[in-house]
Design an enzyme around this catalytic site. Structure first.
Site, PDB file in Angstrom:
ATOM      1  N   ASN A 183     -68.775  -0.908 -29.904  1.00  0.00           N
ATOM      2  CA  ASN A 183     -68.892  -2.225 -30.347  1.00  0.00           C
ATOM      3  C   ASN A 183     -69.923  -3.335 -30.512  1.00  0.00           C
ATOM      4  O   ASN A 183     -69.582  -3.778 -31.724  1.00  0.00           O
ATOM      5  CB  ASN A 183     -68.787  -2.863 -28.955  1.00  0.00           C
ATOM      6  CG  ASN A 183     -69.525  -3.999 -28.687  1.00  0.00           C
ATOM      7  OD1 ASN A 183     -70.394  -5.227 -28.286  1.00  0.00           O
ATOM      8  ND2 ASN A 183     -68.504  -5.194 -28.303  1.00  0.00           N
ATOM      9  N   LYS A 211     -81.297  -2.317 -15.391  1.00  0.00           N
ATOM     10  CA  LYS A 211     -79.848  -1.678 -16.096  1.00  0.00           C
ATOM     11  C   LYS A 211     -79.886  -0.043 -15.169  1.00  0.00           C
ATOM     12  O   LYS A 211     -80.406  -0.421 -13.940  1.00  0.00           O
ATOM     13  CB  LYS A 211     -81.049  -0.443 -17.421  1.00  0.00           C
ATOM     14  CG  LYS A 211     -79.764   0.073 -18.745  1.00  0.00           C
ATOM     15  CD  LYS A 211     -79.135  -0.893 -19.213  1.00  0.00           C
ATOM     16  CE  LYS A 211     -78.726  -0.349 -20.547  1.00  0.00           C
ATOM     17  NZ  LYS A 211     -78.057  -1.761 -21.787  1.00  0.00           N
ATOM     18  N   THR A 233     -73.866  -9.204 -29.932  1.00  0.00           N
ATOM     19  CA  THR A 233     -74.146  -8.144 -30.763  1.00  0.00           C
ATOM     20  C   THR A 233     -74.279  -7.818 -31.975  1.00  0.00           C
ATOM     21  O   THR A 233     -75.700  -7.765 -32.216  1.00  0.00           O
ATOM     22  CB  THR A 233     -74.641  -6.772 -29.334  1.00  0.00           C
ATOM     23  OG1 THR A 233     -73.988  -7.125 -27.665  1.00  0.00           O
ATOM     24  CG2 THR A 233     -75.688  -6.452 -29.951  1.00  0.00           C
ATOM     25  N   LYS A 245     -80.799  -8.128 -15.290  1.00  0.00           N
ATOM     26  CA  LYS A 245     -80.209  -8.124 -16.184  1.00  0.00           C
ATOM     27  C   LYS A 245     -80.069  -7.860 -17.126  1.00  0.00           C
ATOM     28  O   LYS A 245     -81.221  -7.543 -18.150  1.00  0.00           O
ATOM     29  CB  LYS A 245     -80.646 -10.142 -16.922  1.00  0.00           C
ATOM     30  CG  LYS A 245     -78.840  -9.986 -17.985  1.00  0.00           C
ATOM     31  CD  LYS A 245     -78.124 -10.574 -17.371  1.00  0.00           C
ATOM     32  CE  LYS A 245     -76.601 -10.470 -17.948  1.00  0.00           C
ATOM     33  NZ  LYS A 245     -76.059  -9.783 -18.201  1.00  0.00           N
ATOM     34  N   LYS A 275     -86.782  -7.740 -24.533  1.00  0.00           N
ATOM     35  CA  LYS A 275     -85.901  -8.558 -25.287  1.00  0.00           C
ATOM     36  C   LYS A 275     -85.101  -9.090 -24.067  1.00  0.00           C
ATOM     37  O   LYS A 275     -85.036 -10.532 -25.250  1.00  0.00           O
ATOM     38  CB  LYS A 275     -84.569  -7.257 -24.981  1.00  0.00           C
ATOM     39  CG  LYS A 275     -83.305  -8.123 -25.535  1.00  0.00           C
ATOM     40  CD  LYS A 275     -82.018  -6.678 -25.820  1.00  0.00           C
ATOM     41  CE  LYS A 275     -82.260  -5.470 -25.455  1.00  0.00           C
ATOM     42  NZ  LYS A 275     -81.576  -4.124 -26.033  1.00  0.00           N
ATOM     43  N   GLY A 317     -71.973  -4.588 -20.202  1.00  0.00           N
ATOM     44  CA  GLY A 317     -71.114  -3.665 -20.070  1.00  0.00           C
ATOM     45  C   GLY A 317     -72.429  -2.976 -21.173  1.00  0.00           C
ATOM     46  O   GLY A 317     -73.475  -2.794 -21.751  1.00  0.00           O
ATOM     47  N   ASP A 318     -72.687  -1.760 -21.937  1.00  0.00           N
ATOM     48  CA  ASP A 318     -73.041  -0.715 -22.475  1.00  0.00           C
ATOM     49  C   ASP A 318     -72.539   0.206 -23.207  1.00  0.00           C
ATOM     50  O   ASP A 318     -71.195   0.571 -22.761  1.00  0.00           O
ATOM     51  CB  ASP A 318     -74.682  -0.323 -21.881  1.00  0.00           C
ATOM     52  CG  ASP A 318     -75.428   0.721 -23.323  1.00  0.00           C
ATOM     53  OD1 ASP A 318     -76.131  -0.706 -23.606  1.00  0.00           O
ATOM     54  OD2 ASP A 318     -75.517   1.419 -22.743  1.00  0.00           O
ATOM     55  N   GLN A 336     -85.481  -3.983 -21.601  1.00  0.00           N
ATOM     56  CA  GLN A 336     -84.878  -5.471 -21.048  1.00  0.00           C
ATOM     57  C   GLN A 336     -85.662  -5.913 -20.921  1.00  0.00           C
ATOM     58  O   GLN A 336     -85.797  -7.445 -21.213  1.00  0.00           O
ATOM     59  CB  GLN A 336     -83.507  -4.552 -19.903  1.00  0.00           C
ATOM     60  CG  GLN A 336     -82.648  -5.369 -20.396  1.00  0.00           C
ATOM     61  CD  GLN A 336     -81.593  -5.249 -21.731  1.00  0.00           C
ATOM     62  OE1 GLN A 336     -80.576  -4.379 -21.224  1.00  0.00           O
ATOM     63  NE2 GLN A 336     -80.870  -6.586 -21.537  1.00  0.00           N
ATOM     64  N   SER A 378     -74.579 -12.950 -22.986  1.00  0.00           N
ATOM     65  CA  SER A 378     -74.041 -12.466 -21.562  1.00  0.00           C
ATOM     66  C   SER A 378     -74.884 -14.256 -20.683  1.00  0.00           C
ATOM     67  O   SER A 378     -74.414 -14.841 -19.637  1.00  0.00           O
ATOM     68  CB  SER A 378     -75.071 -11.544 -21.211  1.00  0.00           C
ATOM     69  OG  SER A 378     -74.175 -10.586 -21.509  1.00  0.00           O
TER      70      SER A 378
END
Ligand code: NDP
Length: 445
Positions: free
Chosen positions: A241, A126, A210, A90, A114, A165-166, A111, A377
């Protein structure tokens, strides 16, 4: 340094010589978990660190598309499936010209930790491309996203790998990719992508998550150290964002946000940022932040990095990696900053973080403080599986509780190892311990 740790770090530096961001991310994590490694001699025999730092799979692929002039352009696509230890891979997709293997691997590695901190069953991954969505027409964006997904679809699935997204990938891009995935697979697999539009399986409060999560984390960190957010002067880099919704929650909590930026410049408005105007410029018009001073004539327009020269109590880097260096950290400390909250991934250089910690500045580390996005998410994935929607308030409440729990995990781990309020080390240790336990339990894979 611990002999095993040193050996692994040396090997990683040697093997990944050209990947400076990846080496930086691994270096930061490994050096801060030394007290844990000291207690576990058995890790070396099962090559635990070597396995944790080697992606399970690294995919690169060709992404051709035809632009509006009829010319064929070829980009490179990536997906790093780093770890499926505690759940499906993810992590977001980034479309930006700077994207390369090093940046993908650093983001994928971060990630894993996290996602472990969220307490939810999600592994780490990623992806992205060196495609620049800036200045492209809607048609070009759609054709690029469709081409990207035509290849990516064979590697993902709601129980395999779930992108989101990123930078450069928002609701519009996710929509085009979801449509193409559905068309190729001929099945409605709602949980294969997150950050979807609300009309076809997206979650309320995902867009805000976020930024909101960052402010919830900051509140916990400040309260735990006898301070509060209210009335604090704040600067936020970026106007995307993360930055926009961090600003929204900060203002709601009575913080005085005086500056924001984009990749070309920064605006300083002593009267407090007019967020509706920022949203209009960045979310609706997709324009430059410099437009702001056409409306607010007494605001100043400065170069992007000047944001760290502004006198502030709190600084929230929410734009990109390594945007706050040692020089910037020195200026912030000189001007009396009390806390830094990382909204972006790895926004502070290693030297900047070390300087801030040495000067007793509270630092909220990205893998903990910006985990609210991926946590929400995961809540979107749950709603898709349940064929059910939660209200905005329900999602927001879950997000807030997750951020409180993440802060407490960092705090408890830091205290256990006598690291005071070094939450950077606390976050790494708390996540690492969970991952190491899962890795030991699952055998040599
Ligand atoms: P966006 O693309 O929405 O926004 C990025 C913003 O940063 C843009 O305003 C961009 O400016 C600006 N920017 C880029 N480089 C610089 C720079 N050098 N100086 C100042 N501003 C700059 O991305 P996101 O907000 O989604 O992501 C921002 C960061 O947060 C990234 O590090 C990302 O990995 C991280 N993150 C994002 C999550 C999410 O849910 N979106 C979750 C967790 C982390 P311009 O408008 O000129 O392009």
């Amino acid at each position: 340094m611990n002999r095993y740790l040193q050996k692994v770090l040396d090997e990683i530096r040697e093997k990944n010589k050209n990947e400076k961001e990846y080496i930086q991310a691994v270096d930061e994590v490994l050096t801060s978990i030394e007290p844990v490694i000291e207690k576990h001699d058995e890790y070396e025999n099962i090559a635990l660190l070597e396995r944790m730092t080697e992606p399970e799979r690294l995919i690169t692929f060709r992404v051709p598309y035809v632009n509006d002039e009829g010319k064929t352009i070829v980009h490179r696509g990536y997906r790093v499936q780093f770890s499926s230890l505690i759940g499906p891979y993810k992590g977001g997709l980034r479309f930006h010209p700077s994207v390369n293997q090093s940046i993908m691997k650093f983001l994928g590695f971060e990630q894993i930790f996290k996602n472990a901190l969220t307490g939810l069953p999600i592994g780490g991954g990623k992806g992205g491309s060196d495609f620049d969505p800036k200045g492209k027409s809607d048609g070009e964006i759609m054709r690029f996203c469709q081409s990207f997904m035509t290849e990516l679809q064979r590697h993902i699935g709601q129980d395999i790998d779930v992108p989101a997204g990123d930078i450069g990938v928002g609701e519009r891009e996710i929509g085009y990719m979801f449509g193409q995935y559905k068309r190729i697979k001929d099945t409605y697999e709602g949980g294969v992508l997150t950050g979807k539009g609300l009309s076809y399986g997206g979650s309320l409060a995902r867009k805000e998550a976020t930024g909101y999560g960052l402010i919830y984390f900051m509140r916990e960190m400040l309260n735990s150290n006898g301070q509060s957010l209210e009335g604090k002067t704040t600067v936020i880099s970026g106007a995307g964002n993360v930055a926009i919704y961090a600003c929204q929650k900060a203002q709601e909590f009575g913080m005085n946000v005086v500056a924001m930026s984009d990749s070309q410049g920064c605006i300083y408005d002593k009267n407090g940022i007019d967020l509706d105007l920022i949203k209009q410029i960045k979310e609706v018009e997709r324009g430059r932040i410099s437009e702001y001073i056409k409306v607010h004539k007494d605001a100043q327009y400065l170069e992007s990095s000047a944001i760290w020269e502004i006198k502030t109590d709190i600084a929230l880097p929410c734009a990109t990696q390594n945007e706050l260096n040692l020089d910037d950290a020195e200026k912030l400390v000189k001007n009396g900053v009390i806390a830094i909250g990382e909204g972006a991934n790895m926004p502070c250089t290693k030297e900047a973080t070390e300087y801030l910690l040495a000067h007793k500045i509270l630092v909220a580390p990205a893998k903990a403080s910006n985990a609210g996005g991926v946590a929400t998410s995961a809540i979107e994935m749950s709603q898709n599986s349940m064929r059910y929607y939660l209200t905005f308030e329900e999602v927001d409440k879950k997000l807030e509780n997750i951020m409180i729990n993440i802060f407490n995990s960092c705090k408890i781990a830091a205290e256990e190892y006598n690291l005071g309020n070094n939450y950077v080390a606390g976050a790494n240790i708390a996540a690492f311990r969970k991952l190491a336990k899962a890795m030991k339990a699952q055998g040599i894979v």
